[in-house]
Motif scaffolding. Structure first.
Motif, mmCIF file in Angstrom:
data_model
loop_
_atom_site.group_PDB
_atom_site.id
_atom_site.type_symbol
_atom_site.label_atom_id
_atom_site.label_comp_id
_atom_site.label_asym_id
_atom_site.label_seq_id
_atom_site.Cartn_x
_atom_site.Cartn_y
_atom_site.Cartn_z
ATOM 1 N N MET A 184 14.429 54.273 5.070
ATOM 2 C CA MET A 184 13.817 54.922 6.232
ATOM 3 C C MET A 184 12.386 54.438 6.429
ATOM 4 N N PHE A 185 11.649 54.335 5.328
ATOM 5 C CA PHE A 185 10.275 53.840 5.418
ATOM 6 C C PHE A 185 10.245 52.413 5.950
ATOM 7 N N SER A 186 11.157 51.562 5.474
ATOM 8 C CA SER A 186 11.199 50.171 5.932
ATOM 9 C C SER A 186 11.418 50.101 7.431
ATOM 10 N N ALA A 187 12.299 50.967 7.953
ATOM 11 C CA ALA A 187 12.577 50.970 9.386
ATOM 12 C C ALA A 187 11.347 51.386 10.186
ATOM 13 N N VAL A 188 10.681 52.444 9.735
ATOM 14 C CA VAL A 188 9.517 52.950 10.474
ATOM 15 C C VAL A 188 8.323 52.004 10.335
ATOM 16 N N ALA A 189 7.986 51.660 9.092
ATOM 17 C CA ALA A 189 6.818 50.815 8.853
ATOM 18 C C ALA A 189 7.029 49.397 9.377
ATOM 19 N N GLY A 190 8.249 48.869 9.241
ATOM 20 C CA GLY A 190 8.525 47.528 9.751
ATOM 21 C C GLY A 190 8.367 47.452 11.256
ATOM 22 N N THR A 191 8.840 48.465 11.956
ATOM 23 C CA THR A 191 8.676 48.503 13.410
ATOM 24 C C THR A 191 7.203 48.600 13.784
ATOM 25 N N ALA A 192 6.444 49.401 13.016
ATOM 26 C CA ALA A 192 5.018 49.565 13.291
ATOM 27 C C ALA A 192 4.258 48.254 13.073
ATOM 28 N N VAL A 193 4.557 47.565 11.975
ATOM 29 C CA VAL A 193 3.891 46.285 11.697
ATOM 30 C C VAL A 193 4.199 45.271 12.789
ATOM 31 N N ALA A 194 5.460 45.199 13.200
ATOM 32 C CA ALA A 194 5.836 44.270 14.266
ATOM 33 C C ALA A 194 5.129 44.617 15.572
ATOM 34 N N ALA A 195 4.991 45.914 15.849
ATOM 35 C CA ALA A 195 4.311 46.342 17.081
ATOM 36 C C ALA A 195 2.838 45.941 17.062
ATOM 37 N N VAL A 196 2.195 46.101 15.911
ATOM 38 C CA VAL A 196 0.786 45.711 15.807
ATOM 39 C C VAL A 196 0.642 44.201 15.999
ATOM 40 N N LEU A 197 1.507 43.427 15.360
ATOM 41 C CA LEU A 197 1.433 41.972 15.475
ATOM 42 C C LEU A 197 1.676 41.485 16.900
ATOM 43 N N GLN A 198 2.601 42.147 17.601
ATOM 44 C CA GLN A 198 2.961 41.658 18.935
ATOM 45 C C GLN A 198 2.107 42.268 20.053
ATOM 46 N N PHE A 199 1.819 43.564 19.938
ATOM 47 C CA PHE A 199 1.121 44.231 21.040
ATOM 48 C C PHE A 199 -0.324 44.581 20.714
ATOM 49 N N GLY A 200 -0.664 44.615 19.422
ATOM 50 C CA GLY A 200 -2.028 44.940 19.031
ATOM 51 C C GLY A 200 -2.894 43.703 18.903
ATOM 52 N N THR A 201 -2.557 42.834 17.960
ATOM 53 C CA THR A 201 -3.334 41.610 17.744
ATOM 54 C C THR A 201 -2.808 40.430 18.554
ATOM 55 N N HIS A 202 -1.618 40.574 19.149
ATOM 56 C CA HIS A 202 -0.980 39.485 19.924
ATOM 57 C C HIS A 202 -0.878 38.208 19.089
ATOM 58 N N SER A 203 -0.443 38.385 17.838
ATOM 59 C CA SER A 203 -0.354 37.250 16.921
ATOM 60 C C SER A 203 0.994 36.558 16.963
ATOM 61 N N VAL A 204 2.032 37.248 17.412
ATOM 62 C CA VAL A 204 3.356 36.637 17.545
ATOM 63 C C VAL A 204 3.816 36.788 18.990
ATOM 64 N N ASP A 205 4.779 35.942 19.355
ATOM 65 C CA ASP A 205 5.117 35.839 20.773
ATOM 66 C C ASP A 205 6.620 35.869 21.025
ATOM 67 N N GLY A 206 7.392 36.350 20.066
ATOM 68 C CA GLY A 206 8.843 36.324 20.220
ATOM 69 C C GLY A 206 9.392 37.613 20.787
ATOM 70 N N THR A 207 10.699 37.786 20.653
ATOM 71 C CA THR A 207 11.358 39.015 21.085
ATOM 72 C C THR A 207 11.025 40.126 20.096
ATOM 73 N N PHE A 208 10.498 41.236 20.605
ATOM 74 C CA PHE A 208 9.995 42.277 19.716
ATOM 75 C C PHE A 208 11.094 42.828 18.799
ATOM 76 N N GLY A 209 12.271 43.106 19.340
ATOM 77 C CA GLY A 209 13.344 43.671 18.536
ATOM 78 C C GLY A 209 13.727 42.761 17.385
ATOM 79 N N LEU A 210 13.777 41.459 17.651
ATOM 80 C CA LEU A 210 14.141 40.494 16.617
ATOM 81 C C LEU A 210 13.055 40.426 15.540
ATOM 82 N N THR A 211 11.800 40.415 15.982
ATOM 83 C CA THR A 211 10.695 40.390 15.022
ATOM 84 C C THR A 211 10.684 41.638 14.160
#
Length: 345
Positions: A184-211
């Motif tokens: 459960m933690f992996s699902a929540v924290a993993g989604t949060a980390v991906a969100a920060v990388l894609q929408f916060g720091t704009h460090s990645v540019d792929g499909t959010f769900g896949l990331t």
């Protein structure tokens, strides 16, 4: 006479602990220092196209321990291979000069080396050189700092759940709760980390769900492995797993430079460990639309299965122990009752 408070096996245990810690520190030094000392291009796959006599001579002169030169018929084929992650870059010899194709997001160190190589080839042919970065980092993070920094939260995202959940839900009875909590933690924290990388720091540019799925799988691989080792081997298992992630997996991940910048043996080990596979999957999902991430997914799935398998084996053993204890207690209570009845009679 005074009796020593130490048990007979204390000296041997202390010696084993000291030797084990010394070996761990030595391995840590090797893991951090040796790959850095021998870093550089190692079998970096690059494409070449142009007149046959030029490209064949180029392949003959460059093909070796540093570069893996592959000949292509057209520059469009090289571009396609670079964008899919099959090549780190390429050289196209044209009438206008030398065109260098790079993929900075796939490995900035290899990009720098390939650019220097293209300039050297151009100087040899007295031609101009043009560099085209086909897969760059994002405009908001042109050096890929966010991608590199993501590895540590992913590693700690595997260590912290195993450590904290074991404290909150200890013992055999809490084992399955710990596993469920880690997933459960992996699902929540993993989604949060991906969100920060894609929408916060704009460090990645792929499909959010896949990331997000890739980050979740990476954290799940590390957390379930640590829980399984801890359940099966106790504190020693957790310590071994944590050291494996931090002291070996982290420096050998190749996330900052790309795996082709590490010596072959070190790079292979790094990609077979959860941090290296997690980093490669994040790079593939974030910049190459998931292309080339299949092997990383397989590696992480194997670690997840191994971790859960170790936990289930420990769970089965714990149930047997609990059942045996219950049987002994029940027999003892029955015997006490019979003795009491005989005494009353």
């Amino acid at each position: 006479m005074t009796r020593s408070s130490a048990s007979p096996g204390t000296g041997r245990k202390l010696t084993l602990v000291v030797l084990g810690l010394a070996a761990l520190i030595t391995a840590m030094l090797c893991a951090f220092a040796l790959p850095s000392l021998h870093s550089g291009p190692h079998q970096v796959p690059v494409g070449a196209t142009g007149p046959a006599r030029v490209t064949e001579a180029l392949q003959e002169s460059l093909d070796g321990p540093n570069w893996d030169v592959r000949l292509y018929e057209a520059s469009a084929d090289i571009e396609s291979a670079v964008k899919s992650g099959d090549l780190a870059g390429g050289l196209a010899v044209t009438a206008r000069g030398i065109e260098v194709y790079t993929a900075t997001a796939g490995g900035p160190s290899a990009t720098s080396a390939l650019t220097a190589l293209g300039e050297r080839v151009a100087a040899q042919h007295d031609a101009s050189v043009t560099v085209r970065d086909l897969v760059p980092f994002t405009e908001d993070d042109p050096r890929g700092a966010g991608l590199t920094a993501a590895l540590m939260p992913m590693i700690f995202g595997g260590i912290f759940p195993a450590l904290i959940l074991s404290s909150v839900f200890p013992g055999h009875r809490g084992l399955r709760i710990r596993l469920a909590g880690a997933l459960m933690f992996s699902a929540v924290a993993g989604t949060a980390v991906a969100a920060v990388l894609q929408f916060g720091t704009h460090s990645v540019d792929g499909t959010f769900g896949l990331t997000a799925l890739g980050v979740i799988l990476g954290m799940a691989a590390m957390s379930t492995l640590l829980l399984g080792l801890q359940a099966r081997l106790g504190v020693a298992g957790f310590a071994f797993g944590g050291a494996l992630m931090m002291l070996l997996g982290n420096p050998l991940s190749g996330l900052a430079t790309g795996p082709h910048w590490l010596p072959d043996g070190w790079a292979t080990v790094g990609q077979l460990l959860p941090p290296g596979a997690s980093g490669s999957l994040l790079r593939a999902n974030g910049f190459f639309d998931g292309s080339g991430g299949g092997s990383a997914v397989l590696v992480l799935m194997v670690w997840v299965v191994l971790g859960i398998g170790l936990a289930l084996i420990a769970d089965r053993g714990g149930r047997r122990t609990t059942g045996s204890r219950s049987t002994v207690v029940a027999r003892s209570e029955t015997a006490d009752t019979e003795h009491a009845e005989l005494g009353a009679a």
